[in-house]
Design a protein around this motif. Structure first.
Motif, PDB file in Angstrom:
ATOM      1  N   ASP A 216       0.857  -1.192   0.000  1.00 24.33           N
ATOM      2  CA  ASP A 216       0.000   0.000   0.000  1.00 24.33           C
ATOM      3  C   ASP A 216       0.888   1.235   0.000  1.00 24.33           C
ATOM      4  OD1 ASP A 216      -2.254   1.518  -0.016  1.00 24.33           O
ATOM      5  OD2 ASP A 216      -3.032   0.811   1.911  1.00 24.33           O
ATOM      6  N   HIS A 217       0.260   2.404  -0.051  1.00 27.73           N
ATOM      7  CA  HIS A 217       1.042   3.639  -0.087  1.00 27.73           C
ATOM      8  C   HIS A 217       0.267   4.765   0.573  1.00 27.73           C
ATOM      9  CE1 HIS A 217      -1.290   5.830  -3.247  1.00 27.73           C
ATOM     10  NE2 HIS A 217      -1.686   4.610  -3.529  1.00 27.73           N
ATOM     11  N   ASP A 218       1.012   5.767   0.988  1.00 30.56           N
ATOM     12  CA  ASP A 218       0.447   7.012   1.518  1.00 30.56           C
ATOM     13  C   ASP A 218       1.107   8.133   0.736  1.00 30.56           C
ATOM     14  OD1 ASP A 218      -0.561   9.142   2.915  1.00 30.56           O
ATOM     15  OD2 ASP A 218       0.462   8.705   4.794  1.00 30.56           O
ATOM     16  N   GLY A 219       0.359   8.700  -0.203  1.00 29.62           N
ATOM     17  CA  GLY A 219       0.965   9.666  -1.099  1.00 29.62           C
ATOM     18  C   GLY A 219       2.014   8.975  -1.948  1.00 29.62           C
ATOM     19  N   LEU A 220       3.243   9.462  -1.900  1.00 32.23           N
ATOM     20  CA  LEU A 220       4.315   8.845  -2.656  1.00 32.23           C
ATOM     21  C   LEU A 220       5.167   7.909  -1.805  1.00 32.23           C
ATOM     22  CD1 LEU A 220       5.617  11.683  -5.024  1.00 32.23           C
ATOM     23  CD2 LEU A 220       3.970   9.873  -5.478  1.00 32.23           C
ATOM     24  N   VAL A 221       4.762   7.685  -0.571  1.00 33.63           N
ATOM     25  CA  VAL A 221       5.498   6.759   0.302  1.00 33.63           C
ATOM     26  C   VAL A 221       4.880   5.366   0.167  1.00 33.63           C
ATOM     27  CG1 VAL A 221       6.212   6.214   2.645  1.00 33.63           C
ATOM     28  CG2 VAL A 221       6.089   8.608   1.905  1.00 33.63           C
ATOM     29  N   ILE A 222       5.628   4.456  -0.446  1.00 33.96           N
ATOM     30  CA  ILE A 222       5.168   3.072  -0.592  1.00 33.96           C
ATOM     31  C   ILE A 222       5.670   2.258   0.592  1.00 33.96           C
ATOM     32  CG2 ILE A 222       5.346   0.973  -1.987  1.00 33.96           C
ATOM     33  CD1 ILE A 222       5.620   2.688  -4.442  1.00 33.96           C
ATOM     34  N   GLU A 223       4.778   1.474   1.184  1.00 34.71           N
ATOM     35  CA  GLU A 223       5.180   0.612   2.292  1.00 34.71           C
ATOM     36  C   GLU A 223       6.255  -0.372   1.824  1.00 34.71           C
ATOM     37  OE1 GLU A 223       0.866   0.288   4.623  1.00 34.71           O
ATOM     38  OE2 GLU A 223       1.559  -1.325   3.298  1.00 34.71           O
TER      39      GLU A 223
END
Length: 491
Positions: free
Chosen positions: A363-370
């Motif tokens: 998953d991701h939050d904005g451009l931060v991918i887990e």
């Protein structure tokens, strides 16, 4: 643009650096530079044109002949002064890397340390351009072979390690007596280009020896690569674009010096220290969110250790702090832009659809991918057969050394790799069998030392950076003979 540092996003970067002067954008279009974490615009830079590239190469050609005549002490002192400037502005440069390229603290420090080492190595090059005296088959003749600068060097650098991957070509080229035209990536025009101009300007580099043209690759990049002036074209980036650059450079008989894509393996044998192998696997997959040509693209793990390795790797991945790269605790920062993020997530989705198991992440939050771990992967799945360039760790089982070597070599790439085994004979046997320019035993592929040759095989590039190899790329030999006695000719 102010001639004075400090270096901040507000320093006024909206200018080209041509012939020692900062040329404001004027009527040119501009490109917004965005923070990949916040997506806020932190600066604008000019969208350079083909005419700007022509002007840059003209300035470089005019400046180079005089620069090449400078004594080695003078050329070395400029590089050393630039190195001193980097040290004085270390924290400011780290902040710029975080804001422009999404670099975490640990990645930024690693990048600057590597660049520093390359600059230290480059400062010695003016004293290492030795020639030789050869005997002649002709009586009374003296042969002298000199090593001289090639002339003008074009550099096209990428966005992932922008400062280092620009500096590793720029500093050696300047030290060897060449002039440079640098085109940085449009995502990182400051830390990959304009910042270097400021540092060398502060160091006292003569006008025209370094020129920086910012702009879009389809406009400025093609003009830099296809120009008739440079004798060497240094490019770091994808294999696809690198092949185009090589064709353009070769069309003008310029030498393409290319570091291209990788699909690097991390081989964990049945004789590996699993904890040590996981340590390397975590660092090699997740530094800078996997955005490195030499990061681990595939984990090849012996079937006897497979389940335990996957479980431990997933646990470690879940524990990595993700988010704002300016937070010193962050390990997983943002992907450079939406297009890269979407491609990475698409590879993960396709791999799961093909039968792999998503152990963690995805998953991701904005451009931060887990940080993502995939098990049950094979070499044909999207996250394995493609250079995914993200915080993704596909884990592939194998049953024999021969199968590990076969899987490792089943790719168009051959850049870096690693092998873990407490049996060093086994590790060396596997390392010898992997078709790659670099391989590291009981470590991981993310290694770059300025005094050791760096580069790949197959479609991972041409030539080498660092050490004597980059000096040979940026210089050429010139044979001068002196007939000291009258020569007898057959007619």
């Amino acid at each position: 643009m102010t001639d004075q540092l400090p270096l901040t996003p507000e320093s006024g970067w909206n200018a080209l650096f041509l012939d020692g002067a900062w040329i404001d954008a004027g009527e040119r279009e501009t490109i917004g530079v965005e923070n990949p974490y916040t997506r806020e615009e932190i600066a604008t830079v000019p969208a350079g044109t083909a005419d700007d590239v022509d002007a840059a190469y003209e300035s470089a050609a005019e400046a180079q002949s005089e620069w090449a005549t400078q004594p080695p002490q003078r050329r070395a002192s400029i590089v050393n002064s630039a190195l001193e400037s980097l040290g004085e502005h270390w924290e400011e440069v780290l902040e710029l890397l975080a804001l422009e390229s999404g670099s975490t603290r640990v990645k930024g420090v690693a990048e600057l340390q590597t660049a520093k080492g390359m600059m230290q190595q480059a400062a010695s090059y003016p004293f290492r351009m030795a020639g030789e005296h050869d005997d002649s088959i002709v009586p009374g003749k003296e042969n002298v072979v000199e090593r001289v600068p090639v002339g003008v060097v074009g550099v096209i650098s990428p966005w992932n390690f922008p400062f280092h991957l620009s500096m590793r070509a720029v500093a050696p080229a300047i030290a060897a007596g060449n002039a440079v035209v640098l085109k940085p990536a449009s995502n990182t025009p400051i830390t990959g280009g304009l910042l270097l101009a400021k540092i060398f300007e502060e160091a006292g580099l003569p006008d025209g020896v370094l020129n920086v043209v910012t702009g879009n690759g389809s406009d400025v990049g093609d003009a830099v690569a296809g120009h008739e002036t440079p004798r060497v074209l240094a490019f770091t980036g994808s294999t696809e674009i690198g092949q185009q650059v090589a064709k353009q450079a070769a069309g003008n008989c310029a030498l393409p010096a290319l570091e291209l894509g990788g699909n690097n393996v991390h081989v964990v044998t049945e004789n590996a220290d699993v904890e040590r192998a996981v340590d390397g696997g975590v660092f090699g997959s997740f530094l800078h969110s996997g955005q490195a040509c030499i990061s681990i693209n595939r984990h090849l793990v012996h079937e006897s250790l497979y389940d335990g390795y996957v479980s431990t790797l997933a646990d470690r991945a879940e524990s990595l702090p993700a988010g704002d790269p300016t937070d010193e605790e962050t390990v997983i920062g943002p992907i450079i832009d939406e297009a890269q993020r979407d491609q990475i997530l698409e590879y993960v989705e396709e791999t799961v659809d093909a039968g792999a198991t998503l152990e963690t992440g995805g998953d991701h939050d904005g451009l931060v991918i887990e940080p993502t771990v995939l098990s049950g992967v094979d070499n044909e799945m999207a996250a394995a057969c493609n250079e995914h360039f993200g915080p993704v760790a596909p884990v592939i089982p194998y049953s024999s050394d021969e199968e590990a070597i076969e899987l490792a070599n089943d790719t168009i790439h051959g850049l870096s790799g690693s092998v873990h085994s407490e049996d060093l004979e086994q590790a060396r046997r596997i390392a010898d069998g992997i078709e790659t320019g670099m391989v590291h035993i009981n470590d991981q592929p993310l290694n770059d030392e300025p005094h050791v040759a760096f580069g790949g095989t197959k479609q991972s590039g041409l030539g080498r950076y660092n050490a004597e190899e980059i000096l040979e790329e940026l210089t050429t030999t010139k044979w001068i003979s002196v007939q000291r006695e009258p020569r007898e000719y057959p007619f």
